[in-house]
Motif scaffolding. Structure first.
Motif, PDB file in Angstrom:
ATOM      1  N   ASN A  77      27.825   6.674   2.369  1.00 35.07           N
ATOM      2  CA  ASN A  77      29.123   6.737   1.698  1.00 35.07           C
ATOM      3  C   ASN A  77      28.926   6.261   0.260  1.00 35.07           C
ATOM      4  O   ASN A  77      29.386   5.192  -0.131  1.00 35.07           O
ATOM      5  N   GLY A  78      28.196   7.036  -0.501  1.00 37.79           N
ATOM      6  CA  GLY A  78      27.841   6.652  -1.863  1.00 37.79           C
ATOM      7  C   GLY A  78      26.370   6.282  -1.965  1.00 37.79           C
ATOM      8  O   GLY A  78      25.566   6.561  -1.073  1.00 37.79           O
ATOM      9  N   TRP A  79      26.016   5.628  -3.049  1.00 40.01           N
ATOM     10  CA  TRP A  79      24.626   5.250  -3.305  1.00 40.01           C
ATOM     11  C   TRP A  79      24.265   3.995  -2.508  1.00 40.01           C
ATOM     12  O   TRP A  79      25.069   3.076  -2.361  1.00 40.01           O
ATOM     13  N   VAL A  80      23.037   3.975  -1.998  1.00 41.73           N
ATOM     14  CA  VAL A  80      22.521   2.810  -1.285  1.00 41.73           C
ATOM     15  C   VAL A  80      21.110   2.503  -1.791  1.00 41.73           C
ATOM     16  O   VAL A  80      20.436   3.367  -2.371  1.00 41.73           O
ATOM     17  N   THR A  81      20.681   1.272  -1.560  1.00 39.04           N
ATOM     18  CA  THR A  81      19.326   0.867  -1.924  1.00 39.04           C
ATOM     19  C   THR A  81      18.418   1.004  -0.712  1.00 39.04           C
ATOM     20  O   THR A  81      18.722   0.484   0.370  1.00 39.04           O
ATOM     21  N   VAL A  82      17.308   1.698  -0.889  1.00 38.33           N
ATOM     22  CA  VAL A  82      16.308   1.855   0.161  1.00 38.33           C
ATOM     23  C   VAL A  82      15.098   1.003  -0.198  1.00 38.33           C
ATOM     24  O   VAL A  82      14.621   1.043  -1.335  1.00 38.33           O
ATOM     25  N   THR A  83      14.611   0.246   0.757  1.00 39.85           N
ATOM     26  CA  THR A  83      13.452  -0.613   0.543  1.00 39.85           C
ATOM     27  C   THR A  83      12.332  -0.199   1.481  1.00 39.85           C
ATOM     28  O   THR A  83      12.505  -0.196   2.705  1.00 39.85           O
ATOM     29  N   ILE A  84      11.180   0.133   0.906  1.00 38.64           N
ATOM     30  CA  ILE A  84      10.002   0.520   1.683  1.00 38.64           C
ATOM     31  C   ILE A  84       8.895  -0.490   1.374  1.00 38.64           C
ATOM     32  O   ILE A  84       8.268  -0.430   0.304  1.00 38.64           O
ATOM     33  N   PRO A  85       8.618  -1.458   2.250  1.00 36.88           N
ATOM     34  CA  PRO A  85       7.514  -2.389   1.986  1.00 36.88           C
ATOM     35  C   PRO A  85       6.202  -1.633   1.796  1.00 36.88           C
ATOM     36  O   PRO A  85       5.939  -0.647   2.496  1.00 36.88           O
ATOM     37  N   LEU A  86       5.379  -2.071   0.844  1.00 36.52           N
ATOM     38  CA  LEU A  86       4.095  -1.386   0.642  1.00 36.52           C
ATOM     39  C   LEU A  86       3.193  -1.522   1.864  1.00 36.52           C
ATOM     40  O   LEU A  86       2.259  -0.736   2.041  1.00 36.52           O
ATOM     41  N   SER A  87       3.490  -2.491   2.726  1.00 36.06           N
ATOM     42  CA  SER A  87       2.728  -2.609   3.972  1.00 36.06           C
ATOM     43  C   SER A  87       3.077  -1.494   4.952  1.00 36.06           C
ATOM     44  O   SER A  87       2.407  -1.324   5.978  1.00 36.06           O
ATOM     45  N   SER A  88       4.135  -0.709   4.643  1.00 36.04           N
ATOM     46  CA  SER A  88       4.499   0.425   5.492  1.00 36.04           C
ATOM     47  C   SER A  88       3.644   1.648   5.219  1.00 36.04           C
ATOM     48  O   SER A  88       3.713   2.632   5.962  1.00 36.04           O
ATOM     49  N   PHE A  89       2.855   1.612   4.155  1.00 33.43           N
ATOM     50  CA  PHE A  89       1.932   2.714   3.863  1.00 33.43           C
ATOM     51  C   PHE A  89       0.680   2.499   4.709  1.00 33.43           C
ATOM     52  O   PHE A  89      -0.189   1.682   4.373  1.00 33.43           O
ATOM     53  N   VAL A  90       0.601   3.218   5.825  1.00 34.68           N
ATOM     54  CA  VAL A  90      -0.433   2.952   6.820  1.00 34.68           C
ATOM     55  C   VAL A  90      -1.315   4.176   7.026  1.00 34.68           C
ATOM     56  O   VAL A  90      -0.931   5.312   6.719  1.00 34.68           O
ATOM     57  N   ASP A  91      -2.500   3.914   7.581  1.00 32.41           N
ATOM     58  CA  ASP A  91      -3.412   5.014   7.881  1.00 32.41           C
ATOM     59  C   ASP A  91      -3.068   5.602   9.247  1.00 32.41           C
ATOM     60  O   ASP A  91      -2.064   5.238   9.871  1.00 32.41           O
ATOM     61  N   GLY A  92      -3.914   6.506   9.731  1.00 30.53           N
ATOM     62  CA  GLY A  92      -3.638   7.197  10.982  1.00 30.53           C
ATOM     63  C   GLY A  92      -3.551   6.288  12.192  1.00 30.53           C
ATOM     64  O   GLY A  92      -2.930   6.641  13.198  1.00 30.53           O
ATOM     65  N   SER A  93      -4.178   5.115  12.111  1.00 29.60           N
ATOM     66  CA  SER A  93      -4.124   4.164  13.218  1.00 29.60           C
ATOM     67  C   SER A  93      -3.013   3.148  13.066  1.00 29.60           C
ATOM     68  O   SER A  93      -2.901   2.213  13.872  1.00 29.60           O
ATOM     69  N   GLY A  94      -2.186   3.311  12.008  1.00 32.97           N
ATOM     70  CA  GLY A  94      -1.084   2.389  11.787  1.00 32.97           C
ATOM     71  C   GLY A  94      -1.459   1.133  11.043  1.00 32.97           C
ATOM     72  O   GLY A  94      -0.664   0.190  10.994  1.00 32.97           O
ATOM     73  N   LYS A  95      -2.625   1.113  10.423  1.00 31.85           N
ATOM     74  CA  LYS A  95      -3.097  -0.080   9.726  1.00 31.85           C
ATOM     75  C   LYS A  95      -2.786   0.016   8.233  1.00 31.85           C
ATOM     76  O   LYS A  95      -3.080   1.019   7.592  1.00 31.85           O
ATOM     77  N   PRO A  96      -2.176  -1.034   7.649  1.00 28.70           N
ATOM     78  CA  PRO A  96      -1.892  -1.002   6.213  1.00 28.70           C
ATOM     79  C   PRO A  96      -3.156  -1.216   5.393  1.00 28.70           C
ATOM     80  O   PRO A  96      -4.193  -1.651   5.911  1.00 28.70           O
ATOM     81  N   ALA A  97      -3.073  -0.916   4.112  1.00 28.12           N
ATOM     82  CA  ALA A  97      -4.207  -1.120   3.211  1.00 28.12           C
ATOM     83  C   ALA A  97      -4.505  -2.615   3.071  1.00 28.12           C
ATOM     84  O   ALA A  97      -3.635  -3.468   3.273  1.00 28.12           O
ATOM     85  N   SER A  98      -5.728  -2.942   2.702  1.00 34.84           N
ATOM     86  CA  SER A  98      -6.132  -4.347   2.580  1.00 34.84           C
ATOM     87  C   SER A  98      -5.497  -5.011   1.375  1.00 34.84           C
ATOM     88  O   SER A  98      -5.221  -6.213   1.382  1.00 34.84           O
ATOM     89  N   ASN A  99      -5.246  -4.250   0.320  1.00 31.34           N
ATOM     90  CA  ASN A  99      -4.578  -4.777  -0.872  1.00 31.34           C
ATOM     91  C   ASN A  99      -3.911  -3.619  -1.621  1.00 31.34           C
ATOM     92  O   ASN A  99      -4.085  -2.447  -1.263  1.00 31.34           O
ATOM     93  N   VAL A 100      -3.147  -3.960  -2.649  1.00 31.88           N
ATOM     94  CA  VAL A 100      -2.443  -2.928  -3.405  1.00 31.88           C
ATOM     95  C   VAL A 100      -3.423  -2.004  -4.100  1.00 31.88           C
ATOM     96  O   VAL A 100      -3.186  -0.793  -4.235  1.00 31.88           O
ATOM     97  N   SER A 101      -4.554  -2.544  -4.519  1.00 30.47           N
ATOM     98  CA  SER A 101      -5.570  -1.745  -5.211  1.00 30.47           C
ATOM     99  C   SER A 101      -6.028  -0.560  -4.369  1.00 30.47           C
ATOM    100  O   SER A 101      -6.304   0.523  -4.889  1.00 30.47           O
ATOM    101  N   ALA A 102      -6.097  -0.763  -3.060  1.00 32.32           N
ATOM    102  CA  ALA A 102      -6.508   0.323  -2.175  1.00 32.32           C
ATOM    103  C   ALA A 102      -5.484   1.455  -2.164  1.00 32.32           C
ATOM    104  O   ALA A 102      -5.833   2.610  -1.884  1.00 32.32           O
ATOM    105  N   LEU A 103      -4.226   1.136  -2.485  1.00 25.65           N
ATOM    106  CA  LEU A 103      -3.194   2.166  -2.556  1.00 25.65           C
ATOM    107  C   LEU A 103      -3.189   2.877  -3.906  1.00 25.65           C
ATOM    108  O   LEU A 103      -2.909   4.075  -3.977  1.00 25.65           O
ATOM    109  N   THR A 104      -3.454   2.139  -4.973  1.00 28.22           N
ATOM    110  CA  THR A 104      -3.382   2.708  -6.323  1.00 28.22           C
ATOM    111  C   THR A 104      -4.706   3.259  -6.811  1.00 28.22           C
ATOM    112  O   THR A 104      -4.793   3.729  -7.950  1.00 28.22           O
TER     113      THR A 104
END
Length: 404
Positions: A341-368
């Motif tokens: 019902n209008g604009w909302v804020t969506v929050t996606i933790p960077l730990s939600s960026f996971v590989d095929g086994s559901g494991k997050p990256a070890s650090n932000v550098s691995a994502l960037t």
């Protein structure tokens, strides 16, 4: 030696009387035990931190000082029973944890700010300040709301609210629909608020102050405004628009995902038919790429115009499709449909960026890819068997922010 039978007969006559006297004396001794007395509370920490307390909060371990605590049966804070461990107590001290489930918003005046000690020989009610912990704001429904908009603040210990302070010293004292458990409340945003890079909303309660970003532009990587240093768009993938009648309450330009036809089963062609928000690479403000991903989150504003019942937003950083974050809020609703019902804020933790086994990256550098920032792609997929029909949503104010 001859036994004097008459002597024992005389004594036997008096035995019941002597027995009654002994019982009466013992009862008097019991009745003469005074009730418990509380003289104060101190911290559990050893000296020099074992200072006298003037207030306590739920979950805090404290020592109740006094005397006549033997035969302890119970301790209540604001009418809520605390767990008693007699092995930790003496006649002069009670070591105890303040109950964590106190509902401060529904306390009656006769139990508020009281500590009740109950023993086998009496009880005492001791007046003492029991206050909630400082409020914690975990989310704001729309972090870029305008004056007159009603927003929901969620978190914990959000009760006994005295005021809400907005950027620019705008104070509101009237809150709406406050949850009795302190999990959420609503408030109308006052007029006159402008965005800044250090702005926050503050909730002031009897327990203290809690803050959360509000109208805060720090960490912005895409606002889609022409001439802005954080313009951020890659000029393809979705539709740039600024029609306030279509998505009212916005901030200028937005990117719209509006496929011209339905998306069939197992269709991952995100790059076609206006199905993506493509954000250019830029340095992420205030981000240490050596940190774990759990310290940061990707945030954006979103307005979902039509019922969303299938498909998902798949989000990639630095073009890395091996570590995707999935956003499909319709799956968490009772009716299998999501619409805002209008604009909302969506929050996606960077730990939600996971590989095929559901494991997050070890650090932000691995994502960037080792860079101080990277591209971001928000893409509409259909990995299911139900077609995605009439999806229409707008996106704005994409940012990467520190959360821990």
């Amino acid at each position: 030696m001859p036994v004097n039978i008459n002597y024992f007969r005389k004594i036997s006559r008096w035995l019941p009387v002597l027995l009654m006297v002994l019982i009466f004396q013992n009862a008097c001794k019991k009745e003469n035990i005074s009730g418990p007395v509380v003289t104060g509370l101190r911290a559990i920490s050893p000296a020099p931190n074992d200072s006298t307390l003037t207030q306590v909060t739920p979950g805090q371990i404290v020592v109740i000082k006094g005397y006549n605590f033997n035969g302890l049966q119970g301790v209540l804070f604001d009418g809520y029973s605390a767990s008693v461990n007699t092995a930790l107590n003496t006649n002069a001290t009670i070591v105890i944890t303040v109950p964590s489930g106190i509902l401060f918003s529904s306390l009656s005046s006769d139990v508020a700010n009281t500590i009740k000690v109950i023993t086998t020989h009496g009880e005492i009610v001791y007046k003492f300040s029991v206050v909630p912990p400082p409020p914690v704001i975990s989310s704001i429904s729309d972090e870029f709301a305008h004056g007159g908009d009603t927003i929901t603040l969620s978190g914990s210990y959000l009760y006994t609210i005295q005021s809400v302070q907005f950027p620019g010293d705008h104070t509101v004292t009237n809150v709406l629909n406050a949850d009795t458990a302190g999990a959420s409340f609503q408030v109308v945003v006052p007029d006159g608020i402008t965005p800044g890079d250090a702005d926050s909303a503050a909730v002031i309660t009897e327990g203290g102050t809690g803050k959360a970003p509000f109208n805060n532009t720090y960490g912005m990587i895409a606002d889609f405004e022409w001439g802005s240093p954080t313009f951020g768009w890659q000029y393809w993938g979705g539709i740039m628009g600024s029609d306030a009648s279509k998505f009212p309450g916005g901030w200028g330009n937005y990117i719209e995902i509006d496929p011209s036809s339905e998306i069939g089963a197992n269709d991952g062609a995100w790059y076609a038919n206006n199905r993506a928000v493509m954000i250019a690479s830029s340095a992420w403000e205030g981000v240490n790429i050596a940190d774990p991903p759990a310290n940061y989150a990707l945030k954006f504003q979103m307005f979902v115009k039509n019922p969303w019942t299938a498909g998902s937003l798949e989000i990639a950083i630095n073009g890395n499709f091996n570590n995707l974050a999935t956003y499909a809020p319709w799956k968490q609703t009772s009716n299998g449909m999501f619409m805002t019902n209008g604009w909302v804020t969506v929050t996606i933790p960077l730990s939600s960026f996971v590989d095929g086994s559901g494991k997050p990256a070890s650090n932000v550098s691995a994502l960037t890819g080792g860079n101080p920032g990277a591209t971001v792609q928000i893409m509409l997929y259909n990995n299911g068997t139900t077609p995605v029909v009439n999806f229409d949503a707008a996106f704005d104010n994409v940012r990467v922010v520190k959360t821990n």
